[in-house]
Design an enzyme around this catalytic site. Structure first.
Site: not given
Length: 448
Positions: A105, A332
């Site tokens: 990404g 994350d």
């Protein structure tokens, strides 16, 4: 142009078992965010950029390949260091084949900014997981800078074809959400603009791009904006000069052995050379609030980034309330924090996790499902995840949804749960942490 091919390795389940105390010193792989950017700045600079400690995971290798397709010469040396000879800002080649980013990404979105600032056309694609992720938030500001989307899948998703601007417009852009990827794409496009490009964030996101812009000789100013925000101004068309980059260990990868040491009885480990950039340290702050025995040793600066060795010992954790404002600095790390919270006394509430719904999977739902499969009491209320900790029964099978962080988080859970914890597929771990199993086994973890 040919359709990008995506042959994933067949799914491979992996189980983690209750382990004895974890001991030793380890160095996790290089930081993924810095690795992507080191390659991209190497492409845009003149001369040889030397990179030490590059993360050699699939995501970063896809970015390296895209840089080659745009005109960089890239060599990996026998000692594990890398050299990039750049095409130079304004001199990128038109790629003859699809830029295939696999699961990356960050790589895909940053490279959209690079392409948008050059008079070339490029086709972007990725794997099934990346094709589901929204790209419109990146493409909207790039369109204001003069780029055009010639083709795209439904909802502004991959595969898409992007035509860059011959002279990108200098813009001032307020990001709709705290996102280093949006900010970076706008700045990377603005590099080749004849004026000043400004990005305003209401909530500061990680600042690796600004630090690396300065490291490579660009004129970039960053100042506080409002209560929690930043205003970043970049002068266009600098002469970017090749530099050496030492990539620190990735705090998102270090999070796995770190939490494992906190929850496995008797553990005492040191994790070396971890980046401690304040905009990436939300997990450390939260774990310390929970009562974690964590000490930062040998603090120093490497390549513009703050670095330290982290000592972590088994701890009796207590549940806490994690404010939504902390999300950008640990976006994350929520899956592994949820695992830590499962072993903590009382309730942990993680607020404002809407951004987790657009990661490699709907991470919020995937984490909750994995927790429930292993007997943990949890619920989602709005965009908040609530975990009520205690002894963790384990014994469950976790669906990873091709998400490397889900896989590693629940394997860590299995090291301290009563019964083994199994993930349905470990193959995606290679995107960010190829040596995860070997590193954890070196500390004493048990997998089968």
């Amino acid at each position: 142009m040919p359709q990008a091919a995506h042959a994933h390795a067949p799914a491979a389940a992996l189980s983690a078992h209750k382990s004895g105390s974890l001991k030793g010193r380890v160095r996790p792989p290089g930081d993924k965010s810095v690795s992507h950017r080191a390659l991209i700045f190497g492409l845009l600079a003149i001369g040889e950029t030397k990179i030490e400690g590059l993360l050699e995971g699939e995501d970063v290798l896809r970015t390296a390949q895209a840089c080659r397709q745009l005109g960089a010469k890239i060599v990996r040396h026998a000692d594990g260091s890398w050299s990039v000879w750049g095409a130079g800002l304004g001199s990128l080649l038109q790629p003859t084949e699809t830029l295939d980013f696999g699961n990356a990404g960050t790589g895909s979105r940053l490279m959209m900014g690079v392409v948008a600032g050059h008079p070339i056309v490029a086709r972007f694609d990725g794997d099934a997981s990346l094709r589901k992720r929204p790209m419109k938030r990146i493409l909207d500001p790039l369109a204001l800078q003069g780029a055009q989307v010639l083709e795209q899948a439904e909802g502004g998703r991959l595969p898409l074809v992007l035509q860059g601007a011959s002279e990108p417009l200098p813009i001032e852009y307020k990001t709709p959400v705290a996102s280093a990827q949006i900010k970076s794409a706008v700045l990377l496009c603005g590099l080749n603009s004849p004026g000043q490009t400004t990005v305003i964030e209401a909530e500061a996101s990680r600042d690796h791009t600004e630090k690396m812009l300065a490291h490579f000789g660009a004129k970039v100013m960053s100042e506080p904006y409002g209560a929690h925000g930043r205003k970043i101004a970049l002068e266009g068309r600098p002469e970017l000069l090749a530099r050496e980059v030492r990539v620190p260990a990735d705090p998102s990868s270090a999070a796995f052995p770190l939490v494992a040491a906190l929850i496995v009885e008797g553990s005492d480990i040191v994790i070396e050379r971890v980046m401690t950039n304040p905009l990436r340290s939300g997990l450390l702050t939260t774990l310390q609030e929970m009562g974690a025995d964590i000490i930062l040793e040998n603090r120093r600066e490497e390549g513009g980034e703050e670095v330290a060795d982290i000592r972590a010992r088994y701890s009796h954790l207590t549940g806490v309330d994690v404010p939504a404002a902390r999300a950008p600095s640990m976006i994350d790390e929520y899956p592994i924090l949820a695992v830590a919270a499962s072993f903590a006394k009382g309730e942990t509430r993680m607020r404002g996790l809407s951004e987790l719904r657009v990661k490699e999977s709907d991470r919020l739902e995937a984490v909750a499902a994995g927790l429930k499969a292993n007997g943990v009491d949890c619920e989602i209320i709005g965009d908040d995840l609530i975990v009520r900790g205690r002894r963790v029964a384990g014994g469950g099978m976790v669906e990873t949804h091709l998400d490397h962080r889900i896989a590693m988080s629940f394997l860590v859970m299995g090291l301290a749960a009563e019964k083994q914890v199994t993930v349905d597929d470990e193959t995606m771990i290679a995107t960010s942490f190829p040596a995860f199993r070997a590193l954890m086994e070196r500390l004493g973890a048990r997998f089968s």
